[in-house]
Design an enzyme around this catalytic site. Structure first.
Site, PDB file in Angstrom:
ATOM      1  N   HIS A 257       0.846  -1.189   0.000  1.00  9.53           N
ATOM      2  CA  HIS A 257       0.000   0.000   0.000  1.00  9.53           C
ATOM      3  C   HIS A 257       0.882   1.240   0.000  1.00  9.53           C
ATOM      4  O   HIS A 257       2.087   1.156   0.257  1.00  9.53           O
ATOM      5  CB  HIS A 257      -0.917   0.006   1.234  1.00  9.53           C
ATOM      6  CG  HIS A 257      -0.180  -0.159   2.526  1.00  9.53           C
ATOM      7  ND1 HIS A 257       0.012  -1.389   3.124  1.00  9.53           N
ATOM      8  CD2 HIS A 257       0.465   0.740   3.323  1.00  9.53           C
ATOM      9  CE1 HIS A 257       0.708  -1.238   4.231  1.00  9.53           C
ATOM     10  NE2 HIS A 257       1.011   0.052   4.379  1.00  9.53           N
ATOM     11  N   ARG A 340      13.384  -5.875   4.157  1.00  8.63           N
ATOM     12  CA  ARG A 340      12.395  -6.602   4.953  1.00  8.63           C
ATOM     13  C   ARG A 340      11.041  -6.245   4.354  1.00  8.63           C
ATOM     14  O   ARG A 340      10.680  -5.077   4.246  1.00  8.63           O
ATOM     15  CB  ARG A 340      12.488  -6.196   6.423  1.00  8.63           C
ATOM     16  CG  ARG A 340      11.386  -6.775   7.320  1.00  8.63           C
ATOM     17  CD  ARG A 340      10.300  -5.759   7.520  1.00  8.63           C
ATOM     18  NE  ARG A 340       9.342  -6.117   8.569  1.00  8.63           N
ATOM     19  CZ  ARG A 340       8.207  -5.470   8.759  1.00  8.63           C
ATOM     20  NH1 ARG A 340       7.859  -4.447   7.998  1.00  8.63           N
ATOM     21  NH2 ARG A 340       7.398  -5.830   9.722  1.00  8.63           N
ATOM     22  N   ASP A 342       7.321  -5.699   4.386  1.00 13.87           N
ATOM     23  CA  ASP A 342       6.172  -5.471   5.242  1.00 13.87           C
ATOM     24  C   ASP A 342       4.999  -6.311   4.734  1.00 13.87           C
ATOM     25  O   ASP A 342       4.801  -6.453   3.527  1.00 13.87           O
ATOM     26  CB  ASP A 342       5.822  -3.976   5.205  1.00 13.87           C
ATOM     27  CG  ASP A 342       4.680  -3.614   6.125  1.00 13.87           C
ATOM     28  OD1 ASP A 342       4.748  -3.957   7.321  1.00 13.87           O
ATOM     29  OD2 ASP A 342       3.725  -2.971   5.642  1.00 13.87           O
ATOM     30  N   GLU A 371       7.930 -10.302   6.577  1.00 14.80           N
ATOM     31  CA  GLU A 371       7.132 -10.259   7.802  1.00 14.80           C
ATOM     32  C   GLU A 371       6.051 -11.332   7.715  1.00 14.80           C
ATOM     33  O   GLU A 371       5.070 -11.205   6.991  1.00 14.80           O
ATOM     34  CB  GLU A 371       6.470  -8.893   7.982  1.00 14.80           C
ATOM     35  CG  GLU A 371       5.619  -8.828   9.248  1.00 14.80           C
ATOM     36  CD  GLU A 371       4.689  -7.624   9.322  1.00 14.80           C
ATOM     37  OE1 GLU A 371       4.122  -7.398  10.400  1.00 14.80           O
ATOM     38  OE2 GLU A 371       4.519  -6.933   8.295  1.00 14.80           O
ATOM     39  N   ASP A 446       5.820  -3.603  16.461  1.00 10.37           N
ATOM     40  CA  ASP A 446       4.444  -4.106  16.464  1.00 10.37           C
ATOM     41  C   ASP A 446       4.079  -4.856  17.732  1.00 10.37           C
ATOM     42  O   ASP A 446       2.974  -5.393  17.831  1.00 10.37           O
ATOM     43  CB  ASP A 446       4.223  -5.028  15.256  1.00 10.37           C
ATOM     44  CG  ASP A 446       4.119  -4.278  13.953  1.00 10.37           C
ATOM     45  OD1 ASP A 446       3.595  -3.142  13.959  1.00 10.37           O
ATOM     46  OD2 ASP A 446       4.570  -4.802  12.914  1.00 10.37           O
ATOM     47  N   ASP A 511       2.108  -0.024  20.319  1.00  7.67           N
ATOM     48  CA  ASP A 511       2.062   1.254  19.620  1.00  7.67           C
ATOM     49  C   ASP A 511       1.086   2.224  20.282  1.00  7.67           C
ATOM     50  O   ASP A 511      -0.067   1.884  20.501  1.00  7.67           O
ATOM     51  CB  ASP A 511       1.647   0.963  18.170  1.00  7.67           C
ATOM     52  CG  ASP A 511       1.396   2.207  17.339  1.00  7.67           C
ATOM     53  OD1 ASP A 511       1.923   3.268  17.691  1.00  7.67           O
ATOM     54  OD2 ASP A 511       0.668   2.083  16.346  1.00  7.67           O
ATOM     55  N   ARG A 515       7.376   2.801  21.025  1.00  2.87           N
ATOM     56  CA  ARG A 515       8.121   3.612  20.059  1.00  2.87           C
ATOM     57  C   ARG A 515       8.621   4.916  20.688  1.00  2.87           C
ATOM     58  O   ARG A 515       8.709   5.945  20.029  1.00  2.87           O
ATOM     59  CB  ARG A 515       7.245   3.905  18.833  1.00  2.87           C
ATOM     60  CG  ARG A 515       6.736   2.637  18.139  1.00  2.87           C
ATOM     61  CD  ARG A 515       5.770   2.939  17.014  1.00  2.87           C
ATOM     62  NE  ARG A 515       5.256   1.690  16.437  1.00  2.87           N
ATOM     63  CZ  ARG A 515       4.397   1.633  15.425  1.00  2.87           C
ATOM     64  NH1 ARG A 515       3.950   2.753  14.866  1.00  2.87           N
ATOM     65  NH2 ARG A 515       3.978   0.469  14.965  1.00  2.87           N
TER      66      ARG A 515
END
Length: 617
Positions: A257, A340, A342, A371, A446, A511, A515
């Site tokens: 996306h 990596r 996503d 992932e 995450d 989250d 972070r």
């Protein structure tokens, strides 16, 4: 009453261990009690959909009372995911022999899995047994003033590095994630010696492309760094400095996306009105799926700020992968060593394989890591069985099953049996070349911080999570647990990954509280010293960088397993961890690392409760 014996993880019963290559001979042996008077035995090979591929007869090859050994050999013609079980006819009955854990069972269980992996699926040597350090770029380190020219608005910049992250929603209930601390490429570059001191050999950066949000998974421009991070030149300097310290840099590839506020979609006209939302004749129009143009469109998990891409659209493939200056070519040429992926489950197999071939064409030893939260060898996503390994698509995946196994053992939800089963299932199902560079994580952007996850399952509102911290007593227990958890992480096959700040004692729920900014000058020095010892342990001992593991104890709160290398000068290391609550006497060896360990005799050691050690034997 004697049981029928078969264990796919024991070379007495199956050779070779784990996956096969096309045309590679596989030999299975089943031990059946003589009193069964076995007449016929066969191995039924099935495709992944349950359709029988063929039946392979077993022959009696040995009779050593009280057992007879029946054996068969076969090979697979082409790569794929297969399963098998046994059908045995005795003088009294015909029954199926199925899998239950590592043992066989006549009444219930699953089929055994058998993956046949494409020839030539190699993984980069530099990623095997590596130590990974994951950085959330805005929150790790800042050097100088962050650039604001061209930064997507609105945004806020925190005045103090140690301020709390913004978590309050807008009056409309939206969480914008548009607060920044100004972490940048130069800050990361200046901290590379610190990262290297942990034994790190791979630096994994969360998204760095221009974006509206602080997490930057809402890509606005794939080829331009976010202004706050710096310039292409700053990124090149980071990669060069990292390589001088023996560190490879991999980037987050967010290809499922984009952001709605992007060059390609341009919902708000920020980029001149040429995006798919503003212009039905936009060159990016075919990249997106509109249900009712322009206000209804396919978006990631119904977040309208994240419109999904039509991954196999030719013009998109050219832009991301195939073109001379495609997105992946652009970053590899600037110094990145891989990606990596996503949400790899949302990328078609054809897309991933195309991407893999392209990056290897540019850099023959580039890394592609996906992932995937489950066992990636047999994953079904969106109704399709994925071919990550059998077709050589991915070099590595994020190893969440190991994370769960470690946490369950440390928190005494499991006495060790589940830990062994979880670890050996992955080791058996993954190709050794993949297993050697699996990203073994305890925390990521995450998940809750590992220090918190080892102590507290608190589920509350964001306001409650912001205010909640471990008490001093809880913190002491959590740190002790983290020492053992990280020790297990660093001694299992694969590539242990440190989420920035876990080594410094950061805590926080999911989250955005996982972070927060790195606590420079306020690190927990004891934990930091522990992580440095782990990094050196990994660096100095080739056995810990191999894919081999063999358990000799996994029960009653005790874990014991062997790691060994296959190099010319082989090394054998025994790993022990004690969560039983009682002292545990173990054989002696050369102590490579130990905690809560006492010597009681020349040939014996005692591992106290919460103790662990690695011994060269």
């Amino acid at each position: 009453m004697l049981r029928i014996l078969f264990n796919s993880r024991n070379p007495v019963y199956k050779e070779p261990f784990g996956t096969l290559s096309p045309e590679q001979l596989c030999t299975l042996r089943v031990k059946i009690p003589i009193y069964c008077q076995t007449q016929v035995a066969l191995c039924r090979l099935q495709r992944e959909d349950g359709q029988t591929l063929r039946d392979v007869p077993l022959q009696k090859v040995e009779s050593a009372p009280p057992y007879e050994t029946w054996s068969c050999s076969f090979s697979m013609d082409e790569p794929g995911l297969y399963f098998y079980f046994f059908r045995i006819t005795t003088a009294q009955e015909t029954f199926s022999l199925l899998r239950q854990g590592e043992q066989a069972n006549m009444e219930s269980g699953d089929r055994w899995q058998l993956s046949c992996v494409v020839d030539g699926a190699v993984t980069p040597d530099w990623a095997k047994g590596a130590v990974i350090y994951q950085v959330f770029p805005d929150r790790f380190a800042k050097s100088g003033q962050c650039g604001l020219t061209g930064k997507l608005e609105p945004y806020t910049v925190h005045q103090q590095w140690d301020e709390e992250v913004s978590w309050q929603p807008t009056p409309e209930g939206l969480v914008l994630n548009n607060d920044f601390f100004g972490g940048n490429f130069r800050g990361i570059t200046e901290k590379l010696p610190y990262i290297a001191s942990l034994g790190v050999t791979i630096l994994y950066l969360n998204p760095i492309g221009k974006a509206f949000s602080s997490h930057r998974y809402d890509t606005a421009d794939y080829k331009t760094p976010d202004p706050m991070l710096g310039t292409n030149a700053d990124f090149v300097a980071l990669c060069r400095a990292a390589r001088q310290l023996g560190i490879h840099v991999i980037l987050d590839g967010v290809f499922s996306h984009t952001g709605s506020n992007s060059l390609y979609f341009d919902r708000y006209g920020t980029f001149g009105g040429h995006g798919a939302y503003q212009d039905p004749n936009s060159p990016y129009r075919a990249w997106y799926q509109f249900y009712h143009y322009p206000d209804q469109y396919n978006c990631w998990w119904n977040f309208d700020t994240l419109p999904c891409l039509n991954k196999m659209e030719p013009s998109l493939l050219d832009y991301l992968i195939d073109g001379r200056d495609s997105v992946v070519a652009h970053w590899l040429r600037l110094g990145a060593d891989g990606f990596r992926l996503d949400v790899a489950d949302e990328l078609p197999d054809e897309f991933i394989l195309r991407l893999k071939r392209r990056i290897r064409g540019i850099k023959p030893d580039a890394l592609l890591l996906g992932e995937v939260w489950e066992d990636a060898s047999n994953k079904i996503a969106y109704g399709r069985r994925r071919r990550y390994f059998v077709d050589g698509e991915l070099d590595s995946v994020m190893n969440y099953p190991f994370r769960k196994a470690v946490i369950d053992f440390i928190r005494q939800r499991d006495d060790g049996k589940g830990f062994k089963e979880a670890v050996m299932t992955i080791v058996e199902n993954y190709p050794p070349a993949v297993m050697a560079c699996c990203m073994n994580l305890l925390g990521t952007h995450d998940t809750p911080r590992i220090l918190t996850a080892l102590m507290d399952d608190f589920e509350g509102s964001r306001a409650e999570k912001a205010a909640r911290h471990l008490s001093p007593g809880q913190l002491l227990v959590a740190k002790e647990r983290l020492r053992m958890a990280s020790f297990l992480q660093f001694t299992l096959p694969g590539a242990p990954s440190i989420y920035y700040g876990d080594e410094a004692g950061m805590e926080g729920y999911a989250d955005p509280f996982n972070r927060r900014t790195y606590p420079w000058g306020r690190e927990d020095q004891e934990l930091l010293a522990h992580y440095r010892r782990l990094g050196h342990l990994r660096r100095d001992n080739p056995a810990l960088r191999s894919a081999f593991i063999e358990f000799f104890t996994a029960a009653d709160g005790h874990l014991g397993f062997l790691r060994s290398s296959t190099e010319k000068l082989s090394q054998r290391i025994e790993v022990y961890a004690n969560r039983s609550g009682d002292p545990w006497e173990i054989p002696s060896g050369r102590i490579l690392l130990g905690h809560n360990l006492e010597t009681v005799a020349a040939d014996a050691l005692v591992l106290l409760p919460d103790g662990f050690c690695a011994l060269e034997v």
